[in-house]
Design an enzyme around this catalytic site. Sequence first.
Site, PDB file in Angstrom:
ATOM      1  N   TYR A  19       1.696   0.267  -7.719  1.00 28.52           N
ATOM      2  CA  TYR A  19       0.236   0.218  -7.215  1.00 28.52           C
ATOM      3  C   TYR A  19      -0.800   0.102  -8.376  1.00 28.52           C
ATOM      4  CZ  TYR A  19      -4.104   0.219  -4.639  1.00 28.52           C
ATOM      5  OH  TYR A  19      -5.270   0.045  -3.901  1.00 28.52           O
ATOM      6  N   ASP A  44     -13.123  -4.414   1.357  1.00 24.92           N
ATOM      7  CA  ASP A  44     -13.209  -4.569  -0.087  1.00 24.92           C
ATOM      8  C   ASP A  44     -14.103  -5.824  -0.854  1.00 24.92           C
ATOM      9  OD1 ASP A  44     -11.422  -2.863   0.572  1.00 24.92           O
ATOM     10  OD2 ASP A  44      -9.919  -3.275  -0.647  1.00 24.92           O
ATOM     11  N   ASP A  71      -7.238   4.598   7.038  1.00 23.82           N
ATOM     12  CA  ASP A  71      -6.136   4.257   7.992  1.00 23.82           C
ATOM     13  C   ASP A  71      -5.393   5.470   8.625  1.00 23.82           C
ATOM     14  OD1 ASP A  71      -6.322   2.531   5.538  1.00 23.82           O
ATOM     15  OD2 ASP A  71      -4.840   1.320   6.299  1.00 23.82           O
ATOM     16  N   GLU A 118      -1.838  -7.457   9.506  1.00 21.82           N
ATOM     17  CA  GLU A 118      -2.963  -6.886   8.818  1.00 21.82           C
ATOM     18  C   GLU A 118      -4.285  -7.672   9.430  1.00 21.82           C
ATOM     19  OE1 GLU A 118      -2.435  -6.828   4.756  1.00 21.82           O
ATOM     20  OE2 GLU A 118      -4.136  -5.412   4.233  1.00 21.82           O
ATOM     21  N   GLY A 145     -14.226   0.027   2.579  1.00 23.57           N
ATOM     22  CA  GLY A 145     -12.948  -0.367   3.483  1.00 23.57           C
ATOM     23  C   GLY A 145     -12.962  -1.815   3.859  1.00 23.57           C
ATOM     24  N   TYR A 185       0.866  -1.113  -0.004  1.00 27.12           N
ATOM     25  CA  TYR A 185       0.109  -0.010   0.084  1.00 27.12           C
ATOM     26  C   TYR A 185       0.921   1.183   0.002  1.00 27.12           C
ATOM     27  CZ  TYR A 185      -3.275  -3.507   1.757  1.00 27.12           C
ATOM     28  OH  TYR A 185      -4.124  -4.641   1.979  1.00 27.12           O
TER      29      TYR A 185
HETATM   30  C1  GLC Z   1      -7.313  -2.232   1.612  1.00 27.70           C
HETATM   31  C2  GLC Z   1      -8.272  -2.474   2.754  1.00 27.70           C
HETATM   32  C3  GLC Z   1      -8.794  -1.172   3.185  1.00 27.70           C
HETATM   33  C4  GLC Z   1      -7.511  -0.353   3.698  1.00 27.70           C
HETATM   34  C5  GLC Z   1      -6.497  -0.301   2.624  1.00 27.70           C
HETATM   35  C6  GLC Z   1      -5.160   0.115   3.215  1.00 27.70           C
HETATM   36  O1  GLC Z   1      -7.630  -1.807   0.340  1.00 27.70           O
HETATM   37  O2  GLC Z   1      -9.274  -3.251   2.332  1.00 27.70           O
HETATM   38  O3  GLC Z   1      -9.784  -1.053   4.368  1.00 27.70           O
HETATM   39  O4  GLC Z   1      -7.808   1.172   3.929  1.00 27.70           O
HETATM   40  O5  GLC Z   1      -6.199  -1.677   2.256  1.00 27.70           O
HETATM   41  O6  GLC Z   1      -4.655  -0.488   4.313  1.00 27.70           O
END
Ligand code: GLC
Length: 420
Positions: free
Chosen positions: A81, A163, A36, A390, A161, A29
Amino acid sequence: MKNLINKAKKTLLGNRKKGYTLPTNNKLYPAQWNWDSAFIALGYSYFNLNYALKEIQTLLDGQWKDGMVPHILFHDTNNNYYPNHTAWNCGNKIHSSGITQPPILSSILKEILDNNKINKNQFLTVKKIIKKIKKYHEWFIKFRDPKNSGLVSILHPWESGYDNSPIWDSPMKKIVIEKNLNYKRADNKVVNPEYRPLNVDYDKYVTIKNKLKKHNYNPKTVFKLSLFNVVDVGFNSIFLKANKDLANLLDQFKLDKTVISNYIKITEKNLLKLYDKKKETFFSKDLRHNRRIYVPSISNYFVLFADINNNIINKKLIKNLKKHNTKSEYFFSSIKSNHKSFEEKRYWRGPIWINCNWLIYKGLKNKDEVYANKVKKMTVQIIEKKGFYEYFSSRSCKPFGAKNFSWSASLYLDLKNNKC
Ligand code: GLC
């Protein structure tokens, strides 16, 4: 566990970039994420209030002119990404995604202010922050609930959030994948693909995104035309609580709260329309296909976090929450483990997530202190056993996904600082 408290702080600092913090330090990420950052700010507030405020300020620097706060801000565009800044092709001052995420920010800010004294300078900073959050909430009310039903829609599963939750299986089922999609996922190269969403789901996520992009993310148009339009009970619970906390902050800072207070009243009333008395459960609603969604997701219990004024329903929720996981398991699995959609390892289709446990814990605190404490203890135990991962198996506690995950570290700091 003083050692682990220090480790949590180090994890956050290790993931910190210029004014914002990555969700983790590997390549999974490589940007700033909306909710987050809110959770991360709460963690910083226990050892560096300025970092906490800076994290929030940076997130709000990416706010769009219409008020939306994007789900991702690409401060550094040099990464693998997908979808990256060019695939989204939008943003205000900062390249961003064209969708949002659960608006937990005002609730987090209120927690921070409840626990800290601020100086004059910080007061001015916070006042600016509150004005921006108000604009964000008004954007939701205006564009995500054009009929003023008190319930807002999400237009992409990523906005929730959670997904790839099975909640989205039915609304996603009919989506026809765009022809000739040409993209490369990077996430399943960094983490075992067994723990990540399937390719077919990803194709649909990209298809939904492309449709939003085609309409230039115009909030009025996309509400009507998005391939995905769902009123999710978890998301709306977070928004209801966020509005209550925002109204409180607006009072404290002598700002006008009329729009927010009025909206709270409508939501309080209409959230209950998502309650099925017979089944004793909340459901979500697929507006696109006009169908109810019944999936035993932990997010249905976020209603506890919303502090609705209905003791009967709250009690029933708590009674059923206690049955969400059986005794031998760690809790809470994101999906009830006896449900057909449950998968032990796959992301939001079963594993335990620390932020979900945290939302439930906060919701239980003023309703069932004994159980709240049990939830806190279990959550802390998982982290102390395995580290700041995570997500975790509800069967074996095995950790999955990213190591050094920021919100796991941050919320650990918060849980350790909560007396009840
Ligand atoms: C994923 C999760 C999301 C989170 C992101 C970064 O997309 O599903 O909830 O905000 O990762 O951690």
